[in-house]
Design a protein around this motif. Structure first.
Motif, PDB file in Angstrom:
ATOM      1  N   GLY A   1       6.107   8.996  -0.185  1.00  0.00           N
ATOM      2  CA  GLY A   1       6.064   8.560   1.198  1.00  0.00           C
ATOM      3  C   GLY A   1       6.190   7.059   1.336  1.00  0.00           C
ATOM      4  N   ASP A   2       6.105   6.593   2.568  1.00  0.00           N
ATOM      5  CA  ASP A   2       6.168   5.169   2.910  1.00  0.00           C
ATOM      6  C   ASP A   2       5.149   4.958   4.020  1.00  0.00           C
ATOM      7  OD1 ASP A   2       6.889   2.548   3.022  1.00  0.00           O
ATOM      8  OD2 ASP A   2       8.788   2.872   4.049  1.00  0.00           O
ATOM      9  N   TYR A   3       3.896   4.775   3.625  1.00  0.00           N
ATOM     10  CA  TYR A   3       2.784   4.817   4.568  1.00  0.00           C
ATOM     11  C   TYR A   3       2.484   3.447   5.166  1.00  0.00           C
ATOM     12  CZ  TYR A   3       1.866   9.630   3.199  1.00  0.00           C
ATOM     13  OH  TYR A   3       1.976  10.981   2.983  1.00  0.00           O
ATOM     14  N   LEU A   4       1.450   3.408   6.010  1.00  0.00           N
ATOM     15  CA  LEU A   4       1.055   2.163   6.658  1.00  0.00           C
ATOM     16  C   LEU A   4       0.753   1.110   5.601  1.00  0.00           C
ATOM     17  CD1 LEU A   4      -1.335   3.629   9.392  1.00  0.00           C
ATOM     18  CD2 LEU A   4       1.128   3.173   9.546  1.00  0.00           C
ATOM     19  N   GLY A   5       1.226  -0.082   5.821  1.00  0.00           N
ATOM     20  CA  GLY A   5       1.130  -1.119   4.819  1.00  0.00           C
ATOM     21  C   GLY A   5       2.348  -1.196   3.932  1.00  0.00           C
ATOM     22  N   GLY A   6       3.304  -0.268   4.116  1.00  0.00           N
ATOM     23  CA  GLY A   6       4.571  -0.308   3.403  1.00  0.00           C
ATOM     24  C   GLY A   6       4.513   0.119   1.958  1.00  0.00           C
ATOM     25  N   LYS A   7       3.672   1.098   1.619  1.00  0.00           N
ATOM     26  CA  LYS A   7       3.597   1.533   0.229  1.00  0.00           C
ATOM     27  C   LYS A   7       3.445   3.042   0.151  1.00  0.00           C
ATOM     28  CE  LYS A   7      -1.419   0.772   0.015  1.00  0.00           C
ATOM     29  NZ  LYS A   7      -2.506   0.076  -0.721  1.00  0.00           N
TER      30      LYS A   7
END
Length: 222
Positions: A199-205
């Motif tokens: 995934g690509d979650y909050l905070g960009g990771k």
């Protein structure tokens, strides 16, 4: 990654499209299996589940969760070996005063925040059972494998941001089934839910959002 800000906190709800798709897939997989194994011994379980986050989930919302359930089915292929499925929902939640959170495009500070992780597992599962069919209690070990839909949400003041992704994952478990009569029993189990990082979650990771699950359920045996 798409942090979406709004002025109405959504409290980490499951999107209707994702939930409908997941439940439809579960029914699509379960009904043919049930028909094909109609003459085999069956155990169906509805469980209330709790969770302790670990890894990335603990870093984001380190709080014991009391909000979850699973629906499970097992058909015996041999006297001590069964195959089946796991479906359900688990919510991990933490509320903090005067908190801060850093997104990919900025930081919110000094706000009352609500952090949520929602987990929707859809797994195939195999179990090994101890004892013989006539015993009252059966211990078991199992391994599930399949997909997890994970949703991360932050409500900070009047703003909300969230993101979600599908993950492949595994779920080893141990537990016990105790029969009480009239084809009914109680099930206790501990399961480690491990969605592989993605995934690509909050905070960009990317993240895995793994957690320990603890369940107590009512089982129907036939």
């Amino acid at each position: 990654m798409r942090p979406i800000f709004s002025t109405a906190p959504r409290m980490g709800r499951v999107s209707a499209r994702a939930l409908t798709w997941a439940l439809s897939l579960l029914v699509f997989l379960a009904v043919p299996i049930a028909r094909a194994n109609a003459q085999k011994q069956y155990v169906g379980t509805l469980s209330y589940t709790m969770a302790q986050p670990s890894g990335d989930a603990s870093d984001f919302a380190n709080n014991f969760s009391w909000l979850g359930f699973t629906v499970e089915g097992d058909w015996f292929l041999r006297p001590n070996i069964s195959a089946g499925f796991i479906g359900g929902w688990q919510e991990i939640y933490k509320e903090t005063n005067a908190d801060s959170y850093t997104f990919s495009n900025g930081t919110i500070t000094g706000a009352r925040t609500y952090r949520h992780i929602g987990s929707l597992p859809l797994l195939a599962r195999a179990r090994y059972w101890t004892g013989t069919p006539g015993d009252r209690a059966h211990a078991f070990v199992g391994l599930g494998a399949g997909t997890y839909w994970m949703k991360q949400t932050v409500d900070a003041g009047i703003y909300t941001a969230d993101d979600d992704a599908w993950h492949f994952g595994i779920a080893p478990e141990v537990g016990v089934l105790v029969k009480t009569g009239y084809d009914i029993g109680w099930t206790l189990n501990a399961r480690y839910n491990y969605p592989f990082s993605g995934g690509d979650y909050l905070g960009g990771k990317s993240a895995s959002f793994s957690y320990w699950g603890f369940g107590i359920g009512v089982s129907y045996t036939h």
